[in-house]
Design an enzyme around this catalytic site. Structure first.
Site, PDB file in Angstrom:
ATOM      1  CG  ASP A  79      32.388  34.990  51.316  1.00 18.56           C
ATOM      2  OD1 ASP A  79      31.592  35.139  52.255  1.00 18.56           O
ATOM      3  OD2 ASP A  79      32.580  33.910  50.731  1.00 18.56           O
ATOM      4  CD  GLU A 139      47.907  50.309  41.880  1.00 21.38           C
ATOM      5  OE1 GLU A 139      47.291  50.721  40.869  1.00 21.38           O
ATOM      6  OE2 GLU A 139      48.492  49.212  41.914  1.00 21.38           O
TER       7      GLU A 139
END
Length: 546
Positions: free
Chosen positions: A210, A268
């Site tokens: 956001d 990751e």
């Protein structure tokens, strides 16, 4: 805490480029416990619907612990579920069910600000020397007691709020109850990265960030200059926020390095990201934030969320983005929880359901990842709510010139003949407009020509067209309201696409090679005679070069 594998491990690295995102606004999707507010179990029960629609990614708007002054975009605990929506166990069940259906789960993250009752801010506001004193943006008043500079809040008025306990002002880009975190503090950056890891460990496949260009501010707190051209795209035309050029209060260069840290964490876990960018030159920021493969995977702006609706406008947005970025990626969105519903915004008070079909066809044919907002597949219109029904803190002070965002947030109508459209057994937090009942899911599922059936068909068809998934895009000059372009992918025939955005029939002559064969399966009306294509109102045509 359980470690749940995400749902992207066995997919190509760029799988998200060909995906379709479906946004769920939890408060308004389905209420499972009869309190009038949608919740996580309600979403879980309707994941089959989303999968059948043809979406690949479910973006879920905030469900975190919150005072709900901005309905979840004011976070009091980044690592827990607000009881209004359920529990962490409910969320885990949602993720497991989504993954079983082949769906990926993307959740909202509100990094730039928190709620004012977040423990970080509760501590920070008590003094100038506590351990969290520098976790938010604090500044001294001017000699006359006024705010440190001229920065404005997106929701109206000054972006500064006086705090008597510290004898200082704090910055809030949105509500005064949404204080801005100080991302110049490395501890704040790390805390938010840790919060991302919490959800990644629970199997989340990605994040929608956001206001992702808001975290950093100018450390010198310099005044913004006047805007050379008033911004009426990312904010209402009656909002003075658009009168400033937002040079210093957002979209700062330090944000690039932080997004690179975010991307390292995402990589990751093989997770993805999409960023919301509202700024004066949104296309340039989209390019900056998605290029290089080391920041956001994709981004969207408000440029297609305005009342501007023409072939020329859509073409301009895509071409300007393509010109600014070599390897970045856009997500083209025409509806979300912050914008007047596209049917009303682009179709007026009595829009034809065929408008929803051609708009969706354009979305899935453009180069980029389509993002659909719940209910747009039903051709829902903007709800016209009376002042006493409004809930949005943005709309109430600007009413009636700007009625806020409640009109696009009303509950999903699932069953036409059920109380409240099958959304809840109780009075919903916002009323279900009577006109939405005729567009309820159960009604449209029984109508082979409905917008919902069209959406299911064209999303399934898109999967069979690799040119639309990853090909380059080049536009043709065409008379308004015709939008025409080609999608080119090495090893495949060129796909041609033409759409009539207007309400009158148009005959269009291809300026390219005339030996084109029509592609079938998309479901839009059109006729072809050689190089000449006749498009009825809201018609569309796809073809391949011989």
């Amino acid at each position: 805490m359980p470690t749940i594998p995400n749902n992207t491990a066995n997919l190509p690295a760029d799988w998200w480029r060909s995906a379709v995102i479906y946004q769920v606004y939890p408060r308004s999707f389905l209420d499972s416990n009869g309190d009038g507010v949608g919740d996580l179990p309600g979403i879980t029960s309707k994941l089959d619907y989303i999968a059948a629609l043809g979406a690949d990614i479910v973006w879920i708007s905030p469900f975190f612990t919150s005072p709900m002054k901005d309905f979840g975009y004011d976070v009091a605990d980044y690592c827990d579920v607000d009881p209004l929506f359920g529990t962490l166990a409910d969320f885990d069940r949602l993720v497991a069910r989504a993954h079983a259906l082949g769906l990926k789960v993307m959740i909202d993250q509100v990094l730039s600000h928190s709620a004012d009752n977040h423990p970080w801010f509760v501590e920070s506001r008590t003094s100038r020397d506590n351990p969290k004193a520098d976790w938010y943006v604090w500044a001294d008043q001017k000699p006359d007691g006024t705010a440190p500079n001229n920065w404005l809040s997106v929701f109206g008025g000054s972006a500064w709020q006086w705090e008597p306990r510290r004898g200082q002002y704090y910055l809030h880009d949105f509500l005064a109850s949404q204080p801005d975190l100080n991302f110049h503090n490395p501890a704040v950056q790390q805390a938010q990265l840790d919060n991302l890891r919490f959800w990644l460990e629970r199997g989340v496949d990605g994040f929608r960030f956001d206001s992702c260009n808001f975290p950093f501010h100018d450390a010198q707190l310099r005044d913004n200059p006047p805007a050379p051209l008033r911004d009426a795209r990312s904010v209402s035309a009656v909002n003075p926020y658009g009168m400033q050029a937002h040079v210093y209060d957002k979209t700062q260069p330090e944000n690039i390095a932080y997004l690179q840290r975010v991307r390292a964490v995402l990589d990751e876990y093989q997770a993805i990201s999409i960023g919301e960018i509202g700024t004066d030159d949104a296309l340039a920021a989209m390019a900056d934030y998605t290029s290089g493969g080391d920041k956001l995977h994709m981004a969207y702006s408000f440029n297609l969320l305005t009342e501007e609706f023409s072939a020329a406008h859509i073409r301009t947005q895509v071409e300007q983005f393509e010109a600014k970025v070599a390897d970045g990626w856009a997500s083209w969105s025409v509806g979300n929880h912050d914008s007047v519903r596209v049917m009303t915004r682009w179709g007026g008070q009595q829009p034809s359901p065929s408008l929803a079909k051609v708009v969706l066809a354009v979305q899935v044919a453009l180069k980029g990842t389509p993002c659909l907002y719940q209910g747009d597949e039903l051709a829902l219109t903007e709800a016209d709510l009376p002042f006493e029904a409004l809930q949005d803190p943005y709309g109430i002070p600007f009413w009636p010139q700007f009625k806020g965002r409640d009109g696009c947030r009303t509950p999903m109508p699932w069953v036409a003949g059920a109380a409240h459209g099958g959304f809840s057994t109780a009075q919903p937090w916002l009323p279900v407009p009577p006109e939405h009942l005729e567009r309820a899911v159960d009604v449209e599922e029984q109508d082979g020509d409905s917008p919902l059936r069209f959406a299911q068909n064209i999303l399934a068809w898109r999967r069979t067209q690799p040119q639309l998934l990853s090909g380059e895009i080049h536009f043709f000059d065409a008379p308004e309201p015709v939008l025409a372009f080609r999608r080119d992918l090495p090893g495949h025939r060129t796909v041609l696409a033409a759409f009539n955005l207007g309400t009158e029939a148009v005959t269009f002559d291809w300026p390219a090679a005339a030996q084109a064969a029509e592609l079938t399966g998309h479901g839009l009306p059109a006729s072809q005679q050689g190089a000449q294509i006749t498009l009825p109102a809201h018609g569309g045509w796809f073809g391949t070069l011989a």
